[in-house]
Structure formats: structure tokens, C-alpha cells
Design a protein around this motif. Sequence first.
Motif, PDB file in Angstrom:
ATOM      1  N   TRP A 292       1.009  -1.159  -0.165  1.00 41.69           N
ATOM      2  CA  TRP A 292       0.053  -0.424  -0.278  1.00 41.69           C
ATOM      3  C   TRP A 292       0.545   1.249  -0.455  1.00 41.69           C
ATOM      4  CZ3 TRP A 292      -4.576  -0.054  -0.837  1.00 41.69           C
ATOM      5  CH2 TRP A 292      -5.687  -1.706  -1.005  1.00 41.69           C
ATOM      6  N   PRO A 293       0.623   2.380  -0.972  1.00 42.03           N
ATOM      7  CA  PRO A 293       1.095   3.258  -0.972  1.00 42.03           C
ATOM      8  C   PRO A 293       0.825   4.027   0.705  1.00 42.03           C
ATOM      9  CG  PRO A 293      -0.092   4.058  -2.366  1.00 42.03           C
ATOM     10  CD  PRO A 293      -0.333   2.269  -1.490  1.00 42.03           C
ATOM     11  N   PRO A 294       1.653   4.762   1.170  1.00 42.11           N
ATOM     12  CA  PRO A 294       2.058   5.956   2.331  1.00 42.11           C
ATOM     13  C   PRO A 294       0.617   6.666   2.527  1.00 42.11           C
ATOM     14  CG  PRO A 294       4.247   6.966   0.764  1.00 42.11           C
ATOM     15  CD  PRO A 294       3.795   5.697   0.495  1.00 42.11           C
ATOM     16  N   GLU A 295       0.353   6.944   1.217  1.00 38.54           N
ATOM     17  CA  GLU A 295      -1.248   7.997   1.372  1.00 38.54           C
ATOM     18  C   GLU A 295      -2.412   7.388   1.370  1.00 38.54           C
ATOM     19  OE1 GLU A 295       1.754   9.511  -1.360  1.00 38.54           O
ATOM     20  OE2 GLU A 295       1.043   7.479  -1.513  1.00 38.54           O
ATOM     21  N   ARG A 296      -1.988   5.619   1.658  1.00 36.42           N
ATOM     22  CA  ARG A 296      -3.106   5.103   1.902  1.00 36.42           C
ATOM     23  C   ARG A 296      -4.283   5.596   4.494  1.00 36.42           C
ATOM     24  NH1 ARG A 296      -7.549   2.638   0.067  1.00 36.42           N
ATOM     25  NH2 ARG A 296      -8.334   1.041   1.854  1.00 36.42           N
ATOM     26  N   ALA A 297      -3.122   6.029   4.509  1.00 40.02           N
ATOM     27  CA  ALA A 297      -2.960   6.375   5.661  1.00 40.02           C
ATOM     28  C   ALA A 297      -4.354   6.922   6.179  1.00 40.02           C
ATOM     29  CB  ALA A 297      -1.128   6.055   6.740  1.00 40.02           C
ATOM     30  N   HIS A 298      -3.902   7.988   5.448  1.00 40.86           N
ATOM     31  CA  HIS A 298      -5.022   9.184   5.094  1.00 40.86           C
ATOM     32  C   HIS A 298      -6.566   8.309   5.166  1.00 40.86           C
ATOM     33  CE1 HIS A 298      -2.386  12.001   4.850  1.00 40.86           C
ATOM     34  NE2 HIS A 298      -1.773  12.134   4.115  1.00 40.86           N
ATOM     35  N   ILE A 299      -6.843   7.641   4.283  1.00 36.41           N
ATOM     36  CA  ILE A 299      -8.358   6.086   4.106  1.00 36.41           C
ATOM     37  C   ILE A 299      -8.348   5.628   5.592  1.00 36.41           C
ATOM     38  CG2 ILE A 299      -8.959   4.766   3.493  1.00 36.41           C
ATOM     39  CD1 ILE A 299      -7.882   5.492   0.005  1.00 36.41           C
ATOM     40  N   ASP A 300      -7.005   5.040   5.770  1.00 39.22           N
ATOM     41  CA  ASP A 300      -7.371   4.279   7.294  1.00 39.22           C
ATOM     42  C   ASP A 300      -7.878   5.491   8.689  1.00 39.22           C
ATOM     43  OD1 ASP A 300      -6.625   2.256   5.544  1.00 39.22           O
ATOM     44  OD2 ASP A 300      -5.534   2.091   6.397  1.00 39.22           O
ATOM     45  N   ALA A 301      -7.514   6.647   8.391  1.00 39.96           N
ATOM     46  CA  ALA A 301      -6.958   7.704   9.188  1.00 39.96           C
ATOM     47  C   ALA A 301      -9.044   8.624   9.152  1.00 39.96           C
ATOM     48  CB  ALA A 301      -6.366   9.131   9.340  1.00 39.96           C
ATOM     49  N   GLY A 302      -9.441   8.377   7.912  1.00 40.10           N
ATOM     50  CA  GLY A 302     -11.063   8.410   7.909  1.00 40.10           C
ATOM     51  C   GLY A 302     -11.004  10.423   7.653  1.00 40.10           C
ATOM     52  N   TYR A 303      -9.865  10.738   6.828  1.00 37.27           N
ATOM     53  CA  TYR A 303      -9.230  11.809   6.176  1.00 37.27           C
ATOM     54  C   TYR A 303      -9.088  12.870   7.375  1.00 37.27           C
ATOM     55  CZ  TYR A 303      -9.495  11.137   1.032  1.00 37.27           C
ATOM     56  OH  TYR A 303      -9.651  11.042  -0.094  1.00 37.27           O
ATOM     57  N   ARG A 304      -9.220  12.671   8.522  1.00 31.89           N
ATOM     58  CA  ARG A 304      -8.875  13.093   9.743  1.00 31.89           C
ATOM     59  C   ARG A 304      -7.272  13.842   9.555  1.00 31.89           C
ATOM     60  NH1 ARG A 304     -11.937   9.268  11.481  1.00 31.89           N
ATOM     61  NH2 ARG A 304      -9.959   8.613  13.230  1.00 31.89           N
ATOM     62  N   THR A 305      -6.643  13.502   8.910  1.00 29.51           N
ATOM     63  CA  THR A 305      -5.232  13.811   8.979  1.00 29.51           C
ATOM     64  C   THR A 305      -4.580  14.428   7.759  1.00 29.51           C
ATOM     65  OG1 THR A 305      -4.983  11.597   8.155  1.00 29.51           O
ATOM     66  CG2 THR A 305      -4.561  11.958  10.157  1.00 29.51           C
ATOM     67  N   ILE A 306      -5.702  15.253   7.085  1.00 24.24           N
ATOM     68  CA  ILE A 306      -5.756  15.684   6.122  1.00 24.24           C
ATOM     69  C   ILE A 306      -5.876  17.334   6.533  1.00 24.24           C
ATOM     70  CG2 ILE A 306      -6.498  16.286   3.729  1.00 24.24           C
ATOM     71  CD1 ILE A 306      -6.246  12.971   2.789  1.00 24.24           C
ATOM     72  N   PRO A 307      -5.426  18.535   5.858  1.00 22.72           N
ATOM     73  CA  PRO A 307      -5.946  19.316   6.081  1.00 22.72           C
ATOM     74  C   PRO A 307      -7.623  19.822   4.773  1.00 22.72           C
ATOM     75  CG  PRO A 307      -3.675  19.427   5.108  1.00 22.72           C
ATOM     76  CD  PRO A 307      -4.195  18.209   5.325  1.00 22.72           C
ATOM     77  N   PHE A 308      -8.156  21.317   5.576  1.00 25.29           N
ATOM     78  CA  PHE A 308      -8.986  21.124   4.562  1.00 25.29           C
ATOM     79  C   PHE A 308      -9.677  22.575   5.221  1.00 25.29           C
ATOM     80  CE2 PHE A 308     -13.675  20.572   3.686  1.00 25.29           C
ATOM     81  CZ  PHE A 308     -13.415  19.828   2.792  1.00 25.29           C
TER      82      PHE A 308
ATOM     83  N   TRP B 113     -18.880  -0.675   3.330  1.00 24.95           N
ATOM     84  CA  TRP B 113     -17.515   0.173   3.532  1.00 24.95           C
ATOM     85  C   TRP B 113     -17.770   1.474   4.871  1.00 24.95           C
ATOM     86  CZ3 TRP B 113     -19.448  -1.967  -0.610  1.00 24.95           C
ATOM     87  CH2 TRP B 113     -18.174  -2.119  -1.164  1.00 24.95           C
ATOM     88  N   ARG B 114     -16.531   2.348   5.440  1.00 28.96           N
ATOM     89  CA  ARG B 114     -16.734   3.046   6.104  1.00 28.96           C
ATOM     90  C   ARG B 114     -16.461   4.299   5.201  1.00 28.96           C
ATOM     91  NH1 ARG B 114     -13.907  -0.591   8.758  1.00 28.96           N
ATOM     92  NH2 ARG B 114     -11.964   0.691   7.978  1.00 28.96           N
ATOM     93  N   PHE B 115     -17.475   5.409   5.288  1.00 31.00           N
ATOM     94  CA  PHE B 115     -17.285   5.940   5.103  1.00 31.00           C
ATOM     95  C   PHE B 115     -17.354   7.014   5.179  1.00 31.00           C
ATOM     96  CE2 PHE B 115     -19.896   9.320   2.300  1.00 31.00           C
ATOM     97  CZ  PHE B 115     -19.689   8.938   1.049  1.00 31.00           C
ATOM     98  N   HIS B 116     -15.860   8.424   5.093  1.00 31.30           N
ATOM     99  CA  HIS B 116     -16.371   9.670   5.930  1.00 31.30           C
ATOM    100  C   HIS B 116     -15.706  10.902   4.844  1.00 31.30           C
ATOM    101  CE1 HIS B 116     -14.180   6.594   8.583  1.00 31.30           C
ATOM    102  NE2 HIS B 116     -13.344   6.248   7.781  1.00 31.30           N
ATOM    103  N   LEU B 117     -16.593  12.313   5.396  1.00 30.56           N
ATOM    104  CA  LEU B 117     -16.743  13.215   4.211  1.00 30.56           C
ATOM    105  C   LEU B 117     -17.374  14.711   4.191  1.00 30.56           C
ATOM    106  CD1 LEU B 117     -18.081  14.462   1.530  1.00 30.56           C
ATOM    107  CD2 LEU B 117     -20.644  13.724   3.509  1.00 30.56           C
ATOM    108  N   ARG B 118     -15.609  15.481   3.921  1.00 31.93           N
ATOM    109  CA  ARG B 118     -15.449  16.215   4.912  1.00 31.93           C
ATOM    110  C   ARG B 118     -16.527  17.616   4.241  1.00 31.93           C
ATOM    111  NH1 ARG B 118      -9.982  17.023   7.180  1.00 31.93           N
ATOM    112  NH2 ARG B 118     -10.951  18.434   8.570  1.00 31.93           N
ATOM    113  N   VAL B 119     -16.699  18.453   4.294  1.00 36.15           N
ATOM    114  CA  VAL B 119     -17.258  19.385   3.278  1.00 36.15           C
ATOM    115  C   VAL B 119     -17.142  20.909   3.587  1.00 36.15           C
ATOM    116  CG1 VAL B 119     -19.657  20.272   2.218  1.00 36.15           C
ATOM    117  CG2 VAL B 119     -19.416  17.867   3.247  1.00 36.15           C
ATOM    118  N   GLY B 120     -17.079  21.210   3.219  1.00 40.64           N
ATOM    119  CA  GLY B 120     -17.265  23.614   3.000  1.00 40.64           C
ATOM    120  C   GLY B 120     -17.485  24.011   2.015  1.00 40.64           C
TER     121      GLY B 120
END
Length: 249
Positions: free
Chosen positions: A159-175, A240-247
Motif C-alpha cells: 500500500w502506498p503511504p497515502e493510504r494512511a489518510h483513508i484509514d484515518a477517515g481523512y482526519r489527517t488531511i488539512p481542509f 464500507w466505512r464512509f468518511h466525508l468532509r464538506v466546506g
Amino acid sequence: MTDFKDHFSGHADLYREARPTYPDALFDWLAGQAPDRALAWDCGCGNGQASVALARRFERVVASDPSANQIADAAPRANIDYRVEPAEHSSLAAASASLVTVAQALHWFDFAAFYAEVKRVLRPGGVVAAWSYAACNVDPAVDGVIEHLYGDALTGPYWPPERAHIDAGYRTIPFPFAAVAAPEFAMVARWNVAQLLAYLRSWSATQRYIAANGIDPVRLVEADLRTAWGDAARVRDVQWRFHLRVGRV
């Protein structure tokens, strides 16, 4: 041009056929949040799965992806304009879009460059939404086999390292947008075991494992998965565990 991390062009056909669809309720809700329904931009659109859903709700959709193979496999619609280009540098006019969506792709982007582009392209009051889905669940027996495939014993190191953002439910990505509270959405498919096996083969880590070892890792767990599933013709819920961020800008 930003660096393009291409994990799917080599199996675009499989990706198109094997991936689950997103809930209709999600697109209904997003369309209701947008200031109007004139134009939606679907970034990192892949095979156009989200683009087609948006096209049923917006007058016009621009769907972009840096992979020409993915765009070639995308479903055509009269009101979808598919473009081969990176999300960080689009050809859209300033203040032209009412909604920007990113389906299961934000973790691949250059965040700072993409967010600057979103702020340029969105009209005042426009909405940006990014979502991801993590590991699927059926029942404890089936889930155990999938977790074995996903883990370090098989595809884990691929798995590429970016996969960790999915496992974290995108909480590790700035928004950097004004947050919009969203309801919960269920992402569920009604599949038989062959459809689940095809989905597991569409994983980027599965394809990287095959390239490195010359062996399909799904075949190593297929017998156990079929036993856990039961009747091969039986259709079951896969969730699936579904994660959504909206702004909003």
C-alpha cells in the motif's frame, strides 16, 4: 504539472467494473448545499462514477483526471466534459463552479496547490466535498479473510503511504474551508462472492503485489473467502466505512 502518482491506469477496466457506487442520497444532499446547479467540477474523477451521478443533478459537469486511461474508460454523458488534467492545475474559469467534489482521491493530491485551485474555481458560497471509504465489512468470518489479505502478511507492504489518510477517515488531511456539518451516509453494495473478489483485485496494493511477485494474492485467500461466504450465488450486503468532509468558500 504536479507529480502524478498513478496507481490505477494499468487496470482501469477492472477498476471501472469492480468498484462500489456511492449513495444517491449523498449527491442529493450535496446538490442541495450548492448555491445553484449550473456547474459541478469532479476532480480525480477516475472512471467518472461520481461524475455521472452529478450529471443527473447539475446542468453541466467538468470531470478531470490526470490518467488518460481512466478518462478513456469513463462513462460518457452529454453534459459531462471529461478533461485529462491534474486537479491542482485545471482549465476551469475562475469563480465558475458551484460544487467541487473529490471521490476517493484527495489523498493523492498536493493539498496546498489543490486548495488554491478550489478557491480560484469556486464561486462565492460554493461548496467543496471530499470523501473516502475504508475497509469493507460483511460478517466476522468474511471480514477476517479480507483483513488477512489487507495486512502485512500479504498486501500490507504494497500500500502506498497515502493510504494512511483513508484509514484515518481523512482526519489527517488539512481542509482549509468553513466546515459544513453533513449527515451520515451508508455505503452498501449488494454483491455475490465473485463481485467481492473482483473488488479485492482492484486494490492498488493487489496490483503492486502481482507486479512484484508474479502471483495474485487474492488467489491465496480465495478458497477461504468462498468458504466463509457460503453459496457462491448468494447476494449479501457489503458495507464500507464512509468518511466525508464538506466546506464552503
